[in-house]
Design a protein around this motif. Structure first.
Motif, PDB file in Angstrom:
ATOM      1  N   ALA A 105       0.823  -1.047   0.012  1.00  0.00           N
ATOM      2  CA  ALA A 105      -0.161   0.081   0.198  1.00  0.00           C
ATOM      3  C   ALA A 105       1.025   1.742   0.071  1.00  0.00           C
ATOM      4  O   ALA A 105       0.505   2.342  -1.004  1.00  0.00           O
ATOM      5  CB  ALA A 105      -0.728   0.080   1.021  1.00  0.00           C
ATOM      6  N   GLN A 106       1.744   0.680   0.974  1.00  0.00           N
ATOM      7  CA  GLN A 106       2.569   2.434   0.699  1.00  0.00           C
ATOM      8  C   GLN A 106       3.665   2.624  -0.546  1.00  0.00           C
ATOM      9  O   GLN A 106       3.752   3.388  -1.285  1.00  0.00           O
ATOM     10  CB  GLN A 106       3.380   2.452   1.607  1.00  0.00           C
ATOM     11  N   VAL A 107       4.162   1.382  -1.348  1.00  0.00           N
ATOM     12  CA  VAL A 107       4.455   1.874  -2.569  1.00  0.00           C
ATOM     13  C   VAL A 107       3.476   2.020  -3.256  1.00  0.00           C
ATOM     14  O   VAL A 107       3.612   2.735  -4.607  1.00  0.00           O
ATOM     15  CB  VAL A 107       4.987   0.251  -2.809  1.00  0.00           C
ATOM     16  N   THR A 108       2.430   2.425  -3.498  1.00  0.00           N
ATOM     17  CA  THR A 108       1.110   2.301  -3.949  1.00  0.00           C
ATOM     18  C   THR A 108       0.950   3.883  -4.037  1.00  0.00           C
ATOM     19  O   THR A 108       1.272   4.586  -5.027  1.00  0.00           O
ATOM     20  CB  THR A 108      -0.060   1.858  -3.951  1.00  0.00           C
ATOM     21  N   LEU A 109       0.719   4.022  -3.021  1.00  0.00           N
ATOM     22  CA  LEU A 109       0.697   5.360  -3.213  1.00  0.00           C
ATOM     23  C   LEU A 109       2.316   6.311  -3.424  1.00  0.00           C
ATOM     24  O   LEU A 109       1.519   7.486  -4.197  1.00  0.00           O
ATOM     25  CB  LEU A 109       0.842   6.278  -1.187  1.00  0.00           C
ATOM     26  N   ARG A 110       3.537   5.903  -3.165  1.00  0.00           N
ATOM     27  CA  ARG A 110       4.136   6.460  -4.162  1.00  0.00           C
ATOM     28  C   ARG A 110       4.337   6.315  -5.637  1.00  0.00           C
ATOM     29  O   ARG A 110       4.597   7.477  -5.959  1.00  0.00           O
ATOM     30  CB  ARG A 110       5.828   5.354  -3.696  1.00  0.00           C
ATOM     31  N   VAL A 111       3.669   5.629  -6.134  1.00  0.00           N
ATOM     32  CA  VAL A 111       3.462   4.979  -7.398  1.00  0.00           C
ATOM     33  C   VAL A 111       2.684   6.450  -7.912  1.00  0.00           C
ATOM     34  O   VAL A 111       2.372   7.579  -8.942  1.00  0.00           O
ATOM     35  CB  VAL A 111       2.940   4.338  -7.939  1.00  0.00           C
TER      36      VAL A 111
END
Length: 300
Positions: A105-111
């Motif tokens: 979820a945190q990686v998705t936020l960065r994208v």
């Protein structure tokens, strides 16, 4: 004999006159041509086909702009984390722990924030998820913008609600309006960070403190902060890197000094692609996410 002839002649003439009168009264009048009448409303055209249906726009309730960046990021991560725990994603990510789902979820936020692809890998379970931003779209809404006295509110903003940093070696002016003619409130030193509530059509960033507009900085003098970021770094209370004023007193305002105005808001949507690879399967999944009231992102 002469009288009888005269009498019959009179009767004959009378009969002839009566016949002419009867013929005249039974004549059918010719129809008149219809007159053209100018109408105030043109006739409605008959639809011969269904109208084109535009892309459905996300529906969100009216909102007040300015939830701080930290809360917006937390809401986004929480939403993505919930999606990854639901059956469709959970089946694809079989073996992933709750901590793994939170990390994805945190990686998705960065994208979403940076619009750059990223990859999340779990070596223990041999799970690989490539997240990529595919498409941007916009829709218009309106919002109530809170601002301090002495700062001119914009008429239009593109919603951001993300952290930026001052990247000018000569310092970056915070002004009271989105123009170089406006009063300079203070000057940010290189590296100072701030929350950008939105961007004006003239490419000025609206700076927020506690969700309240306190000034503007030229977008040419700032850069997007890389994720992750401590939310404390964007607190204007902690700003000591000013060149002209070290106390930033103008950012310490009371509730009665805060004013409100309605602004046109351009909101964003994105299409994301998830390339999921596990020992058991490979799957491509797409998701459309849109900005919500707080600047957080949700699936729509």
């Amino acid at each position: 004999m002469q009288k009888c002839w005269k009498k019959s002649t009179v009767v004959l003439i009378a009969l002839l006159l009566a016949g002419c009168a009867a013929k005249k009264s039974t004549t059918i009048p010719q129809p008149q041509q219809p007159q053209e009448v100018e109408s105030a409303k043109p006739p409605q055209a008959v639809r011969s086909h269904f109208p084109d249906v535009p892309e459905a726009q996300p529906e969100f309730p009216p909102f007040t702009l300015g939830t701080d960046y930290g809360k917006a990021a937390e809401l986004t991560v929480s939403h993505f984390n919930t999606l990854f725990q639901e059956k469709e994603f959970a089946d694809l990510l079989k073996g992933a722990s709750s901590g793994d789902q939170l990390a994805l979820a945190q990686v998705t936020l960065r994208v979403v924030q940076q619009r750059q692809p990223a990859v999340w890998i779990n070596k223990r379970k041999d799970i690989r998820v490539a997240v990529e931003h595919l498409l941007d779209s916009q829709y218009d809404s309106s919002a109530t913008l809170r601002h301090v006295e002495g700062v001119t509110p914009p008429t239009e903003l593109t919603l951001l609600n993300v952290p930026f940093w001052a990247n000018s070696g000569d310092g970056a002016n915070i002004r009271s309006a989105p123009t170089t003619d406006a009063r300079v409130i203070t000057i940010l030193r290189l590296g100072a960070t701030f929350d950008a509530l939105g961007e004006t059509p003239e490419h000025w960033l609206a700076i927020g403190r506690d969700g309240v507009l306190v000034g503007y900085i030229s977008a040419d003098l700032a850069g997007l902060v890389s994720y992750p970021l401590s939310t404390a770094e964007t607190d204007l209370d902690a700003l000591t890197g000013t060149l002209e004023k070290d106390d930033t007193q103008e950012f310490h305002f009371k509730d009665e000094q805060v004013q409100q105005t309605t602004v046109k808001m351009s909101m964003g949507c994105q299409t994301l692609e998830f390339g999921i690879s596990t020992p058991l399967a490979k799957k491509i999944k797409h998701m459309r996410v849109c900005q919500t009231a707080s600047g957080a992102w949700q699936q729509r």
